[in-house]
Design a protein around this motif. Sequence first.
Motif, mmCIF file in Angstrom:
data_model
loop_
_atom_site.group_PDB
_atom_site.id
_atom_site.type_symbol
_atom_site.label_atom_id
_atom_site.label_comp_id
_atom_site.label_asym_id
_atom_site.label_seq_id
_atom_site.Cartn_x
_atom_site.Cartn_y
_atom_site.Cartn_z
ATOM 1 N N GLU A 19 0.179 7.065 0.953
ATOM 2 C CA GLU A 19 1.577 6.660 1.018
ATOM 3 C C GLU A 19 2.350 7.100 -0.218
ATOM 4 O O GLU A 19 3.586 7.153 -0.197
ATOM 5 C CB GLU A 19 1.673 5.139 1.183
ATOM 6 C CG GLU A 19 3.002 4.643 1.732
ATOM 7 C CD GLU A 19 3.271 5.119 3.155
ATOM 8 O OE1 GLU A 19 4.454 5.132 3.549
ATOM 9 O OE2 GLU A 19 2.308 5.466 3.872
ATOM 10 N N GLY A 24 3.268 10.749 2.323
ATOM 11 C CA GLY A 24 3.973 9.483 2.217
ATOM 12 C C GLY A 24 5.442 9.679 1.896
ATOM 13 O O GLY A 24 6.310 8.987 2.450
ATOM 14 N N ALA A 93 7.006 1.222 -3.144
ATOM 15 C CA ALA A 93 5.669 1.560 -2.641
ATOM 16 C C ALA A 93 4.673 1.686 -3.790
ATOM 17 O O ALA A 93 3.496 1.343 -3.639
ATOM 18 C CB ALA A 93 5.726 2.858 -1.832
ATOM 19 N N ASN A 99 -1.741 0.225 -2.143
ATOM 20 C CA ASN A 99 -1.508 1.668 -2.063
ATOM 21 C C ASN A 99 -2.337 2.456 -3.072
ATOM 22 O O ASN A 99 -2.124 3.663 -3.234
ATOM 23 C CB ASN A 99 -0.024 1.974 -2.261
ATOM 24 C CG ASN A 99 0.802 1.679 -1.024
ATOM 25 O OD1 ASN A 99 0.268 1.583 0.077
ATOM 26 N ND2 ASN A 99 2.101 1.511 -1.203
#
Length: 241
Positions: A19, A24, A93, A99
């Motif tokens: 991601e 991502g 993120a 992640n």
Amino acid sequence: MLEAVLLDVDFTLFRPGPELGPEGYERIGARHGLALDGARYEAARLAALADLQRHPELEHDQELWVRFTEDIVIGMGGDPVLSRSCAVDLVRAWERHENFSLYEDALPALEALRAHGLRIGLVSNGQRDLEEFARHHALDVDVCVGSMSHGHVKPHRSIFEAALVALDAAPARAAMIGDSYADDIEGARALGMRAILLDRDGLYPEEPERIDTLLALPAALGLTAAAGPAQVQRAAKPPSM
């Protein structure tokens, strides 16, 4: 007499997941109406890094991370008008603990350090709660000093000093390990610490204090399988984070 080891986090112990890579960025960009080109990610990231302008006082600044990410999005073909909101989502993120994944050599290295009685601290720049991050990944460390809570980013001497004070270790009795020469190595050495560069990609072949895997860290620090109190200071762990 080594008492404590400080470690960087991103690209030292942890790798960003999909991601946070080119795919991502493409997916998050698409949510904002941007057709980003993943093939341009690395060149865009390096260009944004070269243009990164930190505060002269090396203060932590969330806006800096947003601007840096926005530059990457634009470098991947993003429309300048729409790239700002995309960059904000990407920075969020980077704050999500799930992640990230540990490098395969990270836990064996941490276990080896602990087996030799060393106190362990994490020192990291970035927009995340480092203590929550360490708990999420169940890391056996004593201290976490992240720039978001500390207020300064590496290589500012105070972020290293804060970790050493919490670990009750003098600079001469501690070592720093990280992948950034400017942030981790020069910053730690300026304080009088020993510093070892983790050079996974072989970018610094001329650096004498370098390793290409954390599995080599115990030997680089002079720790042996038979190390005892005469070789390594076995001090009590400070209060947990």
